[in-house]
Scaffold this active site. Structure first.
Site, PDB file in Angstrom:
ATOM      1  N   CYS A 189     -37.263 -36.200 -42.254  1.00  6.70           N
ATOM      2  CA  CYS A 189     -35.739 -35.789 -42.420  1.00  6.70           C
ATOM      3  C   CYS A 189     -34.612 -36.800 -42.254  1.00  6.70           C
ATOM      4  O   CYS A 189     -33.681 -36.910 -42.853  1.00  6.70           O
ATOM      5  CB  CYS A 189     -35.464 -34.502 -41.852  1.00  6.70           C
ATOM      6  SG  CYS A 189     -35.510 -34.676 -39.998  1.00  6.70           S
ATOM      7  N   ASP A 234     -28.207 -30.803 -47.209  1.00  7.02           N
ATOM      8  CA  ASP A 234     -29.481 -31.304 -46.740  1.00  7.02           C
ATOM      9  C   ASP A 234     -30.339 -31.847 -47.867  1.00  7.02           C
ATOM     10  O   ASP A 234     -30.803 -31.170 -48.358  1.00  7.02           O
ATOM     11  CB  ASP A 234     -29.923 -30.145 -45.985  1.00  7.02           C
ATOM     12  CG  ASP A 234     -31.205 -30.322 -45.092  1.00  7.02           C
ATOM     13  OD1 ASP A 234     -31.775 -31.549 -45.172  1.00  7.02           O
ATOM     14  OD2 ASP A 234     -31.611 -29.493 -44.400  1.00  7.02           O
ATOM     15  N   HIS A 281     -34.041 -31.637 -36.506  1.00  4.11           N
ATOM     16  CA  HIS A 281     -33.737 -32.124 -38.174  1.00  4.11           C
ATOM     17  C   HIS A 281     -32.372 -33.073 -37.977  1.00  4.11           C
ATOM     18  O   HIS A 281     -31.989 -33.157 -37.139  1.00  4.11           O
ATOM     19  CB  HIS A 281     -33.578 -30.812 -38.579  1.00  4.11           C
ATOM     20  CG  HIS A 281     -33.385 -30.554 -40.158  1.00  4.11           C
ATOM     21  ND1 HIS A 281     -34.398 -31.516 -40.946  1.00  4.11           N
ATOM     22  CD2 HIS A 281     -32.616 -30.134 -41.003  1.00  4.11           C
ATOM     23  CE1 HIS A 281     -34.219 -31.292 -42.076  1.00  4.11           C
ATOM     24  NE2 HIS A 281     -33.147 -30.618 -42.304  1.00  4.11           N
TER      25      HIS A 281
END
Lengths: 657, 321
Positions: free
Chosen positions: A410, A470, A454
């Site tokens: 991520c 995202d 994250h």
């Protein structure tokens, strides 16, 4: 005192307890130290048995050997820690000294010193682990060490290991209520009293003020709990569970840093559902606290940065509980010139290809939404792979990822996306935190683990303010909706059991139960700090409790409990009284009150006749009771003591006027 | 037990209760407390919850140990002491009687005399000479407490101290027993003067009346050379030593042990010591002897009781100034 040499048995037990207390440390020690320790224990035991001579002045060679052993131990420790005396080195030094002391143990004083240091070794274990199993194991070690003390003071004829262990266990059990009282009432002073060694709290994972590409991957491997959340009311859906941590603005091409802007938060309008919840944050030695997306109400001692991250004044050294209110639908506007500059900055000389791509998109369209859509399309079309074990990027972290490897975690997605946005002229920043969390059915709370860490992006859109994008969700939508473990069949820890549905459910249930116990343990035992103590007493109705009253309460409670224990012990050693004698005794006592005292050698029947002669009015009752007593004492049974007891209870003779 | 100890018959028994049992940490206990403090400070500094728990558990253990140490002595009953007479200079062994009426064994008790007004060094020495004892539940135990005697006369056992560090050795509980148990101390047998045989005949040796008669005259301790048939087998079970039956006319001589016989010695004590030595010699040889002191005298006689009576007179004799 006792100058006799210690027997083999005494030595054996001391050595066993010492080894038990050291056992959890052994994997952490250099192998040579472990070996030396076991050697010392064995040598001392064989010495006590008379098989081997012990290193004393009569055996020069052995004495030299012992010195050699000592020097080896200290050199090993010195080399391992390069002369820095921290926690690990301190524990190893203590262990080495104890091993050597064991070899020299001769007098009762040595015996006591070694045994008492066993208790001390127990506490060193708590610097490494404070789990329930550790606590239980160490309770066992304390019982064993106490049994060793008992053994030394028990005459040889009475030394049965089981009896001594039983006494030790009994005494420990009796100490437990006292321990609990002291634990609750002892005035908690917020530590530390002095500086701690550097390594006092290593191996603590969590988010930090900066993010180097690869950091979160490391967290991703960890099943450790980051924090727990208890919702009071509705809970957000899984894909909306973005737990906001440090917001990163500045990049040097590889590492990201937080921004330093005004401390008053940006203007915020929130609407829709608001969530009330309590977070229990595990200590991570940093200032960050986590909250659900945007926090709208918080306790006074929690600070909020301009970019809505939460901080504490002191590094989080102990577990912390705090209540928050959050919104997930909001408008966060306001962007100062300094902030705009920071949110558009691309480190000089880095990411040339990303810069080029962003500029190209900008040239094609001026619409921000369209640019974002293009960027996300770029990830989707480029066959980007979400992976826990991406290839390392020795060159340009963004360009290599975007145009060569196409495989990342991520943080790769978030940082490359932010750089693309900035190249296209859209202010953007990286937000780190956690995403997801699983529900614990047993304890009715949510657990967020380190592997849920994250990173995502926020872009500033004119007219709308900061909006979350995202990019990871574009590539691996499951990462966001299902959570980390299910999105990663490859290399994800702790998921092996979850395959088969039934065993998976059982496994989840078991793990949830265990975690619920741990949660209680953490909250009430490990998390019982100054603040918790104050809260507890406030809830009980004692406001502003000062140390003085706590000390008085503690002293009183301990005195009362010790008194109660003394009473219980006294009662246990008293011989049980025969109920028949007790009932007859009451009868005699009642007669004595009206002037008839039974002589020491007066038979019950003779006594009864004496009373009846003088008090005809009582004759029936007295004779009946005496006859019943005789029947019960000498008869063949068939009568219950209760009958006598009832008769005696109703027998209330009065003096004659 | 002989009649001389009757004076120390049965003092009122003494039962320990909580007002009489004292308790204080031992050296090991002080170390324990120090370690406890270090653990607590460490727990505060590192905010270590289990460190706190351990410190408090050990603190609780100290309190619990206090109860157990105290219980080991509490309720112990002292029923007084008796001692057989001894000669001055040797240890009087007081047999102290203790009763444990509780259902638990009292372990690792240490018992010793504890005269008042001692300096620290003597006290430490006294503590090291304590006698160890363990008393099983419901048992009356006899424990010998040695007490050095210096002078003849009555020696009082005086104050006794019982202590115990059981079970953990970090606390010492102790208590005192006061009793008036006494031991008769005979003079130390000393002196080299020969036995003064009674000067009744020209030869200086007076044979007893009834020469050659086989009238039983008493017992005397066995000496090598005595005929086996003279051994008093019946009394063997009763007496501590092998006795030989003696009959009148078996060479029994008369000895008069008088104050004038020891006039050559200076001072009352050396004289009494010499007389004591003679009594033992005369008894050992089976002679018949009498004691004559200014103001007191014991007629001729022989045997154990006669000897004890003479020795008792010597022990309690108050010499004229």
């Amino acid at each position: 005192m006792n100058p006799t040499p210690l027997s083999a048995r005494e030595v054996l037990w001391v050595a066993v307890v010492l080894l038990l207390a050291l056992l959890p440390h052994m994997p952490r020690f250099p192998l040579i130290l472990d070996a030396g320790f076991v050697l010392a224990c064995g040598w001392r035991y064989l010495g006590a048995q008379g098989v081997l001579p012990l290193p004393d002045r009569e055996h020069r060679l052995l004495w030299l050997l012992k010195q050699l052993l000592a020097i080896t131990a200290f050199v090993t420790i010195y080399i391992a820690f390069r002369g820095k005396l921290g926690r690990d080195a301190g524990v190893e030094l203590l262990a080495a000294l104890l091993g050597l002391k064991l070899l020299e143990m001769r007098s009762p004083r040595d015996y006591y010193v070694v045994t008492l240091l066993c208790y001390f070794l127990v506490v060193t274990n708590f610097f490494y682990a404070q789990t329930i199993p550790t606590a239980l194991y160490m309770l066992g070690v304390v019982i064993a060490a106490t049994a060793v003390l008992i053994q030394y003071n028990t005459p040889p004829a009475y030394r049965q290991p089981r009896a001594m262990l039983r006494l030790s266990a009994l005494m420990t059990a009796q100490s437990i209520p006292l321990m609990l009282l002291a634990f609750v009432l002892f005035p908690r002073i917020p530590g530390p009293l002095w500086g701690m060694p550097q390594d006092a709290f290593d191996a603590v994972t969590g988010l930090s003020d900066s993010m180097t590409v690869g950091d979160i991957t490391r967290l991703g491997m960890s099943n450790e709990i980051a924090f727990r959340v208890q919702f009071h009311g509705p809970e957000p859906r899984a894909r909306a569970r973005y737990w906001r941590g440090p917001v990163l603005w500045h990049s040097d091409g590889r590492a990201w840093q937080v921004g330093a802007f005004a401390d008053h938060p940006a203007p915020l309008e929130h609407h829709g559902q608001r969530y009330l919840y309590t977070v229990t944050m595990e200590p991570h030695r940093k200032h960050w606290l986590l909250g659900l997306d945007v926090v709208t109400a918080k306790p006074r001692d929690v600070m909020q940065t301009a970019d809505y991250a939460l901080k504490t004044r002191q590094p989080l050294r102990t577990r912390m509980r705090y209540d928050l209110e959050s919104a997930i639908e909001y408008r966060m506007t306001g962007l100062s010139d300094a902030e705009r500059r920071a949110a558009l900055e691309i480190p000089r000389g880095h990411h040339p290809r990303a810069r080029e791509l962003g500029a190209q998109w900008r040239a094609e369209t001026r619409q921000e939404d369209a640019i974002i859509a293009r960027a996300l399309d770029f990830y989707r079309a480029g066959k980007f792979v979400y992976s826990l074990t991406p290839p390392t990027l020795p060159g340009d972290t963004v360009d290599d990822f975007l145009f060569t490897t196409h495989e990342g975690f991520c943080e790769h997605f978030a940082s490359s996306f932010v750089m693309l946005m900035r190249a296209a002229g859209i202010p953007a920043r990286v937000v780190t935190g956690y995403q997801g969390g699983e529900y614990n059915e047993v304890g009715e709370y949510m657990v967020v683990r380190q592997r849920d860490a994250h990173a995502w992006a926020e872009v500033y859109l004119d007219g709308r303010g900061w909006a979350r994008v995202d990019p990871t969700a574009t590539v691996a939508p499951n990462r966001v909706s299902l959570g980390f473990a299910d999105a990663n069949p490859r290399g994800a820890p702790g998921t092996g059991f979850a395959r088969d549905a039934l065993s998976g459910r059982v496994w989840t249930r078991l793990r949830d139960s265990f975690d619920a116990i741990t949660y209680g343990w953490n909250q009430w035992v490990l998390g019982y700090t100054t603040a918790q103590q104050r809260n507890l007493f406030e809830e009980l109705g004692f406001e502003d409790l000062d140390y003085g009253s706590l000390v008085i309460a503690l002293t009183l409670a301990l005195a009362l409990t010790t008194g109660a224990l003394a009473w219980l012990m006294w009662r246990a050693t008293r011989r049980p009284r025969d109920p028949l004698s007790a009932a007859y005794g009451t009868f005699c006592a009642r007669l004595a009150r009206i002037g008839f005292t039974r002589g020491a050698s007066e038979a019950p029947l003779a006594f009864a006749e004496r009373v009846c002669r003088l008090r005809g009015d009582l004759a029936d009752e007295v004779r009946a009771i005496t006859r019943l007593y005789g029947l019960l004492r000498y008869g063949r049974g068939g009568v219950d003591v209760k009958v006598l007891r009832r008769k005696v209870a109703n027998f209330r003779p009065k003096r004659q006027v | 037990m002989s009649a001389v100890t009757a004076r120390a018959a049965r003092p009122a028994q003494q039962r320990l209760d909580r007002r009489q049992v004292y308790i204080f940490p031992t050296a090991a206990g002080v170390t324990f407390g120090f370690m406890l403090g270090v653990i607590l400070i460490g727990a505060i500094n590192y905010d270590n919850a289990l460190g706190y728990l351990l410190a408090f558990l050990l603190f609780g253990l100290v309190l619990v140990a206090m109860l157990h140490t105290y219980r080991n002595l509490n309720g112990l009953i002292y029923r007084g002491a008796r001692a057989l007479p001894v000669h001055a200079g040797s240890d009087a062994l007081f047999e102290c009687q203790f009763e444990n009426s509780s259902p638990l064994a009292r372990l690792a008790l240490r018992l010793g005399p504890w005269p008042r007004g001692m300096d620290k060094l003597t006290r430490r020495f006294m503590q090291s000479t304590h006698t160890a004892m363990d008393i099983a539940p419901g048992i009356v135990a006899n424990v010998g407490v040695p007490r050095l005697t210096e002078k003849r006369g009555w020696t009082t056992l005086g104050r006794l101290r019982v202590e115990s560090v059981y079970p953990l050795g970090i606390l010492r509980a102790w208590a005192y027993f006061d009793g008036d148990s006494q031991c008769l101390v005979y003079p130390a047998p000393r002196g080299h003067l020969p036995l003064p045989f009674a000067p009744a005949t020209a030869s200086g040796l007076t044979q007893l009346h009834g020469v050659g008669s086989d009238e039983f005259a008493g017992l005397r301790p066995y000496t090598p050379g005595d005929p086996v048939r003279a051994i008093a087998w019946k009394t063997l079970a009763r007496e501590r030593e092998v006795m030989v039956k003696r009959f009148h006319g078996q060479g029994a001589l008369r000895v008069l042990l008088s104050w004038s016989a020891v006039a050559s010695l200076a001072g009352a004590e050396p004289r009494l010591s010499q007389l004591c030595q003679w009594v033992l010699e005369a008894h050992g040889a089976g002679h018949s002897y009498a004691l004559e002191l200014p103001g007191v005298s014991v007629g001729f006689g022989h045997g154990r009781e006669h000897r004890d009576e003479c020795l008792r007179v010597l022990a309690l004799y108050e010499a004229p100034p």
